[in-house]
Scaffold this motif. Structure first.
Motif, PDB file in Angstrom:
ATOM      1  N   LYS A  58      50.226  87.190  47.730  1.00 53.87           N
ATOM      2  CA  LYS A  58      49.020  87.698  47.085  1.00 53.87           C
ATOM      3  C   LYS A  58      48.113  86.533  46.713  1.00 53.87           C
ATOM      4  N   GLN A  59      46.899  86.599  47.000  1.00 53.35           N
ATOM      5  CA  GLN A  59      45.920  85.580  46.680  1.00 53.35           C
ATOM      6  C   GLN A  59      45.514  85.695  45.218  1.00 53.35           C
ATOM      7  N   PRO A  60      45.684  84.571  44.430  1.00 58.02           N
ATOM      8  CA  PRO A  60      45.272  84.638  43.033  1.00 58.02           C
ATOM      9  C   PRO A  60      43.745  84.749  42.939  1.00 58.02           C
ATOM     10  N   ASN A  61      43.361  85.418  41.925  1.00 56.46           N
ATOM     11  CA  ASN A  61      41.939  85.679  41.763  1.00 56.46           C
ATOM     12  C   ASN A  61      41.274  84.726  40.784  1.00 56.46           C
ATOM     13  N   THR A  62      42.013  84.344  39.815  1.00 53.91           N
ATOM     14  CA  THR A  62      41.352  83.643  38.727  1.00 53.91           C
ATOM     15  C   THR A  62      41.863  82.208  38.636  1.00 53.91           C
TER      16      THR A  62
ATOM     17  N   GLU B 153      45.250  82.058  36.981  1.00 53.03           N
ATOM     18  CA  GLU B 153      46.369  82.347  37.872  1.00 53.03           C
ATOM     19  C   GLU B 153      46.668  81.134  38.771  1.00 53.03           C
TER      20      GLU B 153
END
Length: 129
Positions: free
Chosen positions: A4-8, A11
């Motif tokens: 999953k690609q972190p968004n923030t 993260e």
């Protein structure tokens, strides 16, 4: 399954810190494993040296036992030879005592004959007694 690609940013920072902790733990585990390997190698070397020393000691004991057995046989032969020499010397002593007694008897007889002849005025050369 794709990651999953972190968004923030938080993260991403959390992932980075987590990876840093995992790296530090892996480094510590690698060092511990290396120390354990070195200890195992040293123990193996010590065991090999101990085994070699034990073999050398066993060999030395075996050689000492062989030398002791050889020395015992030599001492037994020397004792046998000494007993033979003693028996021979005892026989020599008996014979020497007999020879001494005969020599003393001969000396006494010769002395008695001399004193007897002295009393009689010694026969002159060419005279019979």
């Amino acid at each position: 399954m794709p990651k999953k690609q972190p968004n923030t940013a938080s993260e991403l920072l959390a992932d980075w810190r987590s990876a840093g902790r995992d790296t530090a733990a892996a480094k510590a585990a690698s060092k511990v494993a290396n120390l354990a390997l070195q200890a195992a190698m040293a123990a193996d070397e010590a065991a090999s040296e101990t085994e070699a020393a034990a073999r050398a000691a066993a060999s030395a004991v075996d050689q000492a036992l062989k030398a002791a057995a050889s020395a015992k046989r030599a001492a037994e032969r020397a004792a046998t030879a000494a007993r033979i020499l003693i028996a021979s010397a005892e026989g020599d002593q008996v014979r020497a005592n007999q020879d001494l007694e005969q020599a003393e008897d001969a000396e006494e007889s010769a002395g008695d004959e001399f004193h007897e002849a002295e009393k009689l005025g010694f026969p002159r050369d060419g005279e019979s007694s």
